[in-house]
Design a protein around this motif. Structure first.
Motif, mmCIF file in Angstrom:
data_model
loop_
_atom_site.group_PDB
_atom_site.id
_atom_site.type_symbol
_atom_site.label_atom_id
_atom_site.label_comp_id
_atom_site.label_asym_id
_atom_site.label_seq_id
_atom_site.Cartn_x
_atom_site.Cartn_y
_atom_site.Cartn_z
ATOM 1 N N ASN A 27 0.873 -1.173 0.000
ATOM 2 C CA ASN A 27 0.000 0.000 0.000
ATOM 3 C C ASN A 27 0.908 1.219 0.000
ATOM 4 O OD1 ASN A 27 -2.554 -1.283 0.143
ATOM 5 N ND2 ASN A 27 -2.192 -1.684 2.300
ATOM 6 N N HIS A 28 0.721 2.083 -0.998
ATOM 7 C CA HIS A 28 1.555 3.270 -1.167
ATOM 8 C C HIS A 28 0.740 4.521 -0.846
ATOM 9 C CE1 HIS A 28 4.630 1.207 -3.854
ATOM 10 N NE2 HIS A 28 3.695 0.302 -3.678
ATOM 11 N N TYR A 29 1.359 5.425 -0.100
ATOM 12 C CA TYR A 29 0.734 6.711 0.208
ATOM 13 C C TYR A 29 1.761 7.796 -0.092
ATOM 14 C CZ TYR A 29 -2.285 3.535 2.743
ATOM 15 O OH TYR A 29 -3.115 2.496 3.073
ATOM 16 N N GLU A 30 1.337 8.813 -0.821
ATOM 17 C CA GLU A 30 2.260 9.876 -1.192
ATOM 18 C C GLU A 30 1.522 11.202 -1.208
ATOM 19 O OE1 GLU A 30 4.983 11.212 -5.010
ATOM 20 O OE2 GLU A 30 4.660 9.076 -4.636
ATOM 21 N N LEU A 31 2.204 12.216 -0.739
ATOM 22 C CA LEU A 31 1.677 13.573 -0.766
ATOM 23 C C LEU A 31 2.771 14.444 -1.343
ATOM 24 C CD1 LEU A 31 -0.552 15.585 0.045
ATOM 25 C CD2 LEU A 31 0.594 15.784 2.260
ATOM 26 N N GLY A 32 2.444 15.172 -2.406
ATOM 27 C CA GLY A 32 3.465 15.962 -3.059
ATOM 28 C C GLY A 32 2.958 17.307 -3.506
ATOM 29 N N VAL A 33 3.917 18.126 -3.881
ATOM 30 C CA VAL A 33 3.602 19.457 -4.381
ATOM 31 C C VAL A 33 4.570 19.767 -5.518
ATOM 32 C CG1 VAL A 33 5.089 20.686 -2.742
ATOM 33 C CG2 VAL A 33 3.128 21.840 -3.707
ATOM 34 N N LYS A 34 4.050 20.437 -6.542
ATOM 35 C CA LYS A 34 4.859 20.896 -7.668
ATOM 36 C C LYS A 34 4.665 22.391 -7.777
ATOM 37 C CE LYS A 34 4.392 16.648 -10.262
ATOM 38 N NZ LYS A 34 4.180 16.036 -11.566
ATOM 39 N N SER A 35 5.770 23.086 -8.074
ATOM 40 C CA SER A 35 5.669 24.535 -8.120
ATOM 41 C C SER A 35 6.601 25.101 -9.176
ATOM 42 C CB SER A 35 6.035 25.118 -6.749
ATOM 43 O OG SER A 35 5.989 26.523 -6.786
ATOM 44 N N LEU A 36 6.179 26.184 -9.801
ATOM 45 C CA LEU A 36 7.046 26.961 -10.665
ATOM 46 C C LEU A 36 7.626 28.094 -9.827
ATOM 47 C CD1 LEU A 36 5.010 27.236 -13.981
ATOM 48 C CD2 LEU A 36 7.159 26.033 -13.623
ATOM 49 N N ALA A 46 7.929 15.621 -2.351
ATOM 50 C CA ALA A 46 6.951 14.587 -1.994
ATOM 51 C C ALA A 46 7.416 13.863 -0.744
ATOM 52 C CB ALA A 46 6.781 13.589 -3.134
ATOM 53 N N VAL A 47 6.469 13.491 0.084
ATOM 54 C CA VAL A 47 6.718 12.580 1.202
ATOM 55 C C VAL A 47 5.923 11.314 0.911
ATOM 56 C CG1 VAL A 47 7.192 14.367 2.909
ATOM 57 C CG2 VAL A 47 4.860 13.570 2.601
ATOM 58 N N PHE A 48 6.459 10.174 1.349
ATOM 59 C CA PHE A 48 5.774 8.927 1.024
ATOM 60 C C PHE A 48 5.941 7.904 2.138
ATOM 61 C CE2 PHE A 48 9.988 8.855 -0.860
ATOM 62 C CZ PHE A 48 10.506 7.644 -0.418
ATOM 63 N N GLN A 49 5.029 6.957 2.133
ATOM 64 C CA GLN A 49 5.015 5.832 3.077
ATOM 65 C C GLN A 49 4.535 4.623 2.296
ATOM 66 O OE1 GLN A 49 5.461 5.813 6.715
ATOM 67 N NE2 GLN A 49 5.395 3.631 6.423
ATOM 68 N N ILE A 50 5.273 3.508 2.423
ATOM 69 C CA ILE A 50 4.889 2.276 1.736
ATOM 70 C C ILE A 50 4.905 1.143 2.756
ATOM 71 C CG2 ILE A 50 5.439 0.637 -0.108
ATOM 72 C CD1 ILE A 50 7.048 2.982 -1.414
ATOM 73 N N TYR A 51 3.796 0.448 2.881
ATOM 74 C CA TYR A 51 3.689 -0.727 3.742
ATOM 75 C C TYR A 51 3.623 -1.957 2.845
ATOM 76 C CZ TYR A 51 2.221 2.654 7.288
ATOM 77 O OH TYR A 51 2.164 3.718 8.147
ATOM 78 N N THR A 52 4.523 -2.911 3.069
ATOM 79 C CA THR A 52 4.535 -4.128 2.267
ATOM 80 C C THR A 52 4.325 -5.335 3.162
ATOM 81 O OG1 THR A 52 6.024 -3.122 0.670
ATOM 82 C CG2 THR A 52 5.864 -5.520 0.624
ATOM 83 N N LYS A 53 3.504 -6.269 2.700
ATOM 84 C CA LYS A 53 3.243 -7.525 3.399
ATOM 85 C C LYS A 53 3.790 -8.653 2.536
ATOM 86 C CE LYS A 53 -0.564 -10.449 4.782
ATOM 87 N NZ LYS A 53 -1.945 -10.764 4.501
ATOM 88 N N ARG A 77 8.623 1.484 4.181
ATOM 89 C CA ARG A 77 9.507 2.427 3.501
ATOM 90 C C ARG A 77 8.930 3.817 3.715
ATOM 91 N NH1 ARG A 77 9.407 -2.357 1.004
ATOM 92 N NH2 ARG A 77 11.291 -3.143 -0.038
ATOM 93 N N ARG A 78 9.753 4.686 4.273
ATOM 94 C CA ARG A 78 9.334 6.067 4.535
ATOM 95 C C ARG A 78 10.389 7.002 3.983
ATOM 96 N NH1 ARG A 78 8.096 5.226 10.911
ATOM 97 N NH2 ARG A 78 6.236 3.947 10.614
ATOM 98 N N GLY A 79 9.942 8.108 3.445
ATOM 99 C CA GLY A 79 10.942 9.041 2.960
ATOM 100 C C GLY A 79 10.362 10.262 2.308
ATOM 101 N N PHE A 80 11.265 11.016 1.698
ATOM 102 C CA PHE A 80 10.849 12.190 0.941
ATOM 103 C C PHE A 80 11.795 12.402 -0.233
ATOM 104 C CE2 PHE A 80 13.740 13.958 4.090
ATOM 105 C CZ PHE A 80 14.506 14.863 3.359
ATOM 106 N N GLU A 81 11.286 13.101 -1.219
ATOM 107 C CA GLU A 81 12.047 13.431 -2.416
ATOM 108 C C GLU A 81 11.910 14.920 -2.678
ATOM 109 O OE1 GLU A 81 9.861 10.898 -5.093
ATOM 110 O OE2 GLU A 81 11.406 9.362 -5.012
ATOM 111 N N LEU A 82 13.000 15.518 -3.142
ATOM 112 C CA LEU A 82 13.001 16.935 -3.477
ATOM 113 C C LEU A 82 13.822 17.090 -4.750
ATOM 114 C CD1 LEU A 82 12.305 19.853 -2.610
ATOM 115 C CD2 LEU A 82 14.457 19.860 -1.334
ATOM 116 N N SER A 83 13.280 17.802 -5.742
ATOM 117 C CA SER A 83 14.025 18.012 -6.983
ATOM 118 C C SER A 83 13.739 19.403 -7.524
ATOM 119 C CB SER A 83 13.675 16.957 -8.031
ATOM 120 O OG SER A 83 12.332 17.111 -8.464
ATOM 121 N N ALA A 84 14.698 19.877 -8.307
ATOM 122 C CA ALA A 84 14.551 21.171 -8.974
ATOM 123 C C ALA A 84 15.150 21.053 -10.369
ATOM 124 C CB ALA A 84 15.251 22.273 -8.188
#
Length: 168
Positions: A27-36, A46-53, A77-84
Protein backbone atom coordinates in the motif's frame (compact mmCIF):
# COMPACT_ATOMS: atom_id res chain seq x y z
CA UNK A 1 4.81 -8.06 -6.80
CA UNK A 2 4.66 -11.59 -8.06
CA UNK A 3 7.62 -13.92 -7.51
CA UNK A 4 9.99 -14.26 -10.46
CA UNK A 5 10.79 -17.63 -12.01
CA UNK A 6 14.20 -17.54 -10.31
CA UNK A 7 12.52 -17.04 -6.92
CA UNK A 8 10.06 -19.86 -7.63
CA UNK A 9 12.79 -22.12 -9.06
CA UNK A 10 13.76 -24.19 -6.01
CA UNK A 11 12.24 -25.51 -2.78
CA UNK A 12 14.17 -26.26 0.41
CA UNK A 13 12.97 -29.87 0.39
CA UNK A 14 12.42 -32.02 -2.69
CA UNK A 15 12.31 -30.88 -6.27
CA UNK A 16 9.96 -28.70 -8.24
CA UNK A 17 8.78 -25.14 -8.00
CA UNK A 18 8.34 -23.27 -4.71
CA UNK A 19 4.57 -22.83 -4.80
CA UNK A 20 4.54 -21.75 -1.13
CA UNK A 21 5.94 -18.35 -2.18
CA UNK A 22 3.23 -15.69 -2.21
CA UNK A 23 3.27 -12.34 -4.00
CA UNK A 24 4.29 -9.31 -1.95
CA UNK A 25 1.53 -6.71 -1.65
CA UNK A 26 2.05 -3.02 -0.92
CA UNK A 27 0.00 0.00 0.00
CA UNK A 28 1.55 3.27 -1.17
CA UNK A 29 0.73 6.71 0.21
CA UNK A 30 2.26 9.88 -1.19
CA UNK A 31 1.68 13.57 -0.77
CA UNK A 32 3.47 15.96 -3.06
CA UNK A 33 3.60 19.46 -4.38
CA UNK A 34 4.86 20.90 -7.67
CA UNK A 35 5.67 24.54 -8.12
CA UNK A 36 7.05 26.96 -10.66
CA UNK A 37 9.62 29.32 -9.18
CA UNK A 38 9.87 32.18 -11.60
CA UNK A 39 9.48 31.33 -15.26
CA UNK A 40 12.38 28.89 -15.59
CA UNK A 41 12.49 26.67 -12.51
CA UNK A 42 10.27 23.76 -11.47
CA UNK A 43 10.44 22.35 -7.94
CA UNK A 44 8.88 19.05 -6.86
CA UNK A 45 8.62 17.73 -3.32
CA UNK A 46 6.95 14.59 -1.99
CA UNK A 47 6.72 12.58 1.20
CA UNK A 48 5.77 8.93 1.02
CA UNK A 49 5.02 5.83 3.08
CA UNK A 50 4.89 2.28 1.74
CA UNK A 51 3.69 -0.73 3.74
CA UNK A 52 4.53 -4.13 2.27
CA UNK A 53 3.24 -7.53 3.40
CA UNK A 54 4.95 -10.82 2.48
CA UNK A 55 8.22 -9.25 1.28
CA UNK A 56 10.19 -11.84 -0.72
CA UNK A 57 13.57 -12.57 0.91
CA UNK A 58 16.37 -15.16 0.63
CA UNK A 59 15.58 -18.26 2.68
CA UNK A 60 18.77 -20.25 2.12
CA UNK A 61 21.83 -20.25 -0.09
CA UNK A 62 23.41 -23.69 0.07
CA UNK A 63 26.84 -24.32 -1.42
CA UNK A 64 25.38 -25.97 -4.54
CA UNK A 65 24.07 -22.60 -5.73
CA UNK A 66 20.35 -23.23 -5.36
CA UNK A 67 19.12 -20.12 -3.60
CA UNK A 68 15.63 -20.48 -2.16
CA UNK A 69 13.24 -17.70 -1.23
CA UNK A 70 10.43 -17.21 1.24
CA UNK A 71 8.02 -14.55 2.40
CA UNK A 72 9.09 -12.44 5.36
CA UNK A 73 6.63 -10.43 7.39
CA UNK A 74 6.10 -6.73 6.83
CA UNK A 75 8.40 -3.96 5.66
CA UNK A 76 8.02 -0.19 5.78
CA UNK A 77 9.51 2.43 3.50
CA UNK A 78 9.33 6.07 4.54
CA UNK A 79 10.94 9.04 2.96
CA UNK A 80 10.85 12.19 0.94
CA UNK A 81 12.05 13.43 -2.42
CA UNK A 82 13.00 16.93 -3.48
CA UNK A 83 14.03 18.01 -6.98
CA UNK A 84 14.55 21.17 -8.97
CA UNK A 85 14.89 21.63 -12.73
CA UNK A 86 16.00 25.01 -14.04
CA UNK A 87 16.61 26.55 -17.46
CA UNK A 88 19.62 28.80 -16.87
CA UNK A 89 19.48 30.30 -20.37
CA UNK A 90 21.92 30.04 -23.30
CA UNK A 91 20.95 26.37 -23.73
CA UNK A 92 22.08 25.40 -20.22
CA UNK A 93 19.83 23.36 -17.90
CA UNK A 94 20.49 22.31 -14.30
CA UNK A 95 18.76 19.49 -12.45
CA UNK A 96 19.22 18.33 -8.85
CA UNK A 97 17.37 15.64 -6.86
CA UNK A 98 17.66 14.29 -3.34
CA UNK A 99 15.90 11.24 -1.87
CA UNK A 100 15.83 10.10 1.75
CA UNK A 101 14.49 6.55 2.10
CA UNK A 102 14.30 4.56 5.32
CA UNK A 103 13.40 1.01 4.27
CA UNK A 104 13.17 -1.40 7.21
CA UNK A 105 11.80 -4.78 8.18
CA UNK A 106 8.85 -4.15 10.50
CA UNK A 107 8.84 -7.72 11.86
CA UNK A 108 11.64 -10.09 12.86
CA UNK A 109 12.18 -13.31 10.89
CA UNK A 110 14.80 -15.98 10.27
CA UNK A 111 16.39 -15.86 6.84
CA UNK A 112 19.36 -17.16 4.92
CA UNK A 113 21.82 -14.93 6.77
CA UNK A 114 20.39 -15.56 10.28
CA UNK A 115 17.89 -13.82 12.52
CA UNK A 116 16.72 -10.52 11.09
CA UNK A 117 15.45 -8.15 13.75
CA UNK A 118 12.65 -5.65 13.33
CA UNK A 119 14.21 -2.34 12.36
CA UNK A 120 16.95 -3.87 10.19
CA UNK A 121 17.36 -1.99 6.93
CA UNK A 122 16.19 -3.69 3.73
CA UNK A 123 19.33 -4.64 1.76
CA UNK A 124 20.15 -3.01 -1.54
CA UNK A 125 18.53 0.32 -0.62
CA UNK A 126 20.72 3.34 0.21
CA UNK A 127 19.24 5.67 2.81
CA UNK A 128 20.37 8.87 1.03
CA UNK A 129 20.73 9.51 -2.69
CA UNK A 130 21.72 12.68 -4.54
CA UNK A 131 21.82 13.36 -8.27
CA UNK A 132 22.74 16.52 -10.12
CA UNK A 133 23.50 17.42 -13.70
CA UNK A 134 24.34 20.44 -15.78
CA UNK A 135 23.64 20.12 -19.52
CA UNK A 136 24.25 22.44 -22.47
CA UNK A 137 22.27 21.90 -25.68
CA UNK A 138 22.54 23.55 -29.07
CA UNK A 139 19.01 23.21 -30.45
CA UNK A 140 20.08 24.04 -34.00
CA UNK A 141 22.68 21.29 -34.39
CA UNK A 142 21.44 18.82 -31.78
CA UNK A 143 24.83 18.83 -30.04
CA UNK A 144 24.87 18.60 -26.28
CA UNK A 145 27.36 18.15 -23.47
CA UNK A 146 26.85 17.61 -19.80
CA UNK A 147 28.31 16.72 -16.48
CA UNK A 148 26.56 14.75 -13.75
CA UNK A 149 27.21 13.70 -10.19
CA UNK A 150 25.61 10.84 -8.23
CA UNK A 151 26.03 10.12 -4.57
CA UNK A 152 24.59 7.33 -2.42
CA UNK A 153 25.24 6.25 1.15
CA UNK A 154 26.21 2.71 2.12
CA UNK A 155 24.02 -0.18 1.04
CA UNK A 156 23.51 -3.26 3.19
CA UNK A 157 24.28 -6.51 1.37
CA UNK A 158 22.21 -8.91 3.49
CA UNK A 159 19.05 -8.93 5.59
CA UNK A 160 20.91 -8.93 8.94
CA UNK A 161 22.88 -5.82 7.93
CA UNK A 162 26.15 -7.62 8.81
CA UNK A 163 27.75 -6.76 5.44
CA UNK A 164 27.54 -3.60 3.39
CA UNK A 165 28.97 -1.83 0.38
CA UNK A 166 30.37 1.61 1.06
CA UNK A 167 28.68 4.68 -0.34
CA UNK A 168 29.70 5.90 -3.73
Amino acid sequence: ETPTLIELGYRNVGSGLNFDLRPATSNHYELGVKSLVGERTRVNAAVFQIYTKDEIVVDSTPFIGRTTYKNAGKTERRGFELSADSDLGAGVNAYVAYTYLKATFAEAFTGGSGTVFAGAQVPGVPRNMFYGDLVWRDEGSGLFAGIEHRRATKVYANDTNADFASGY
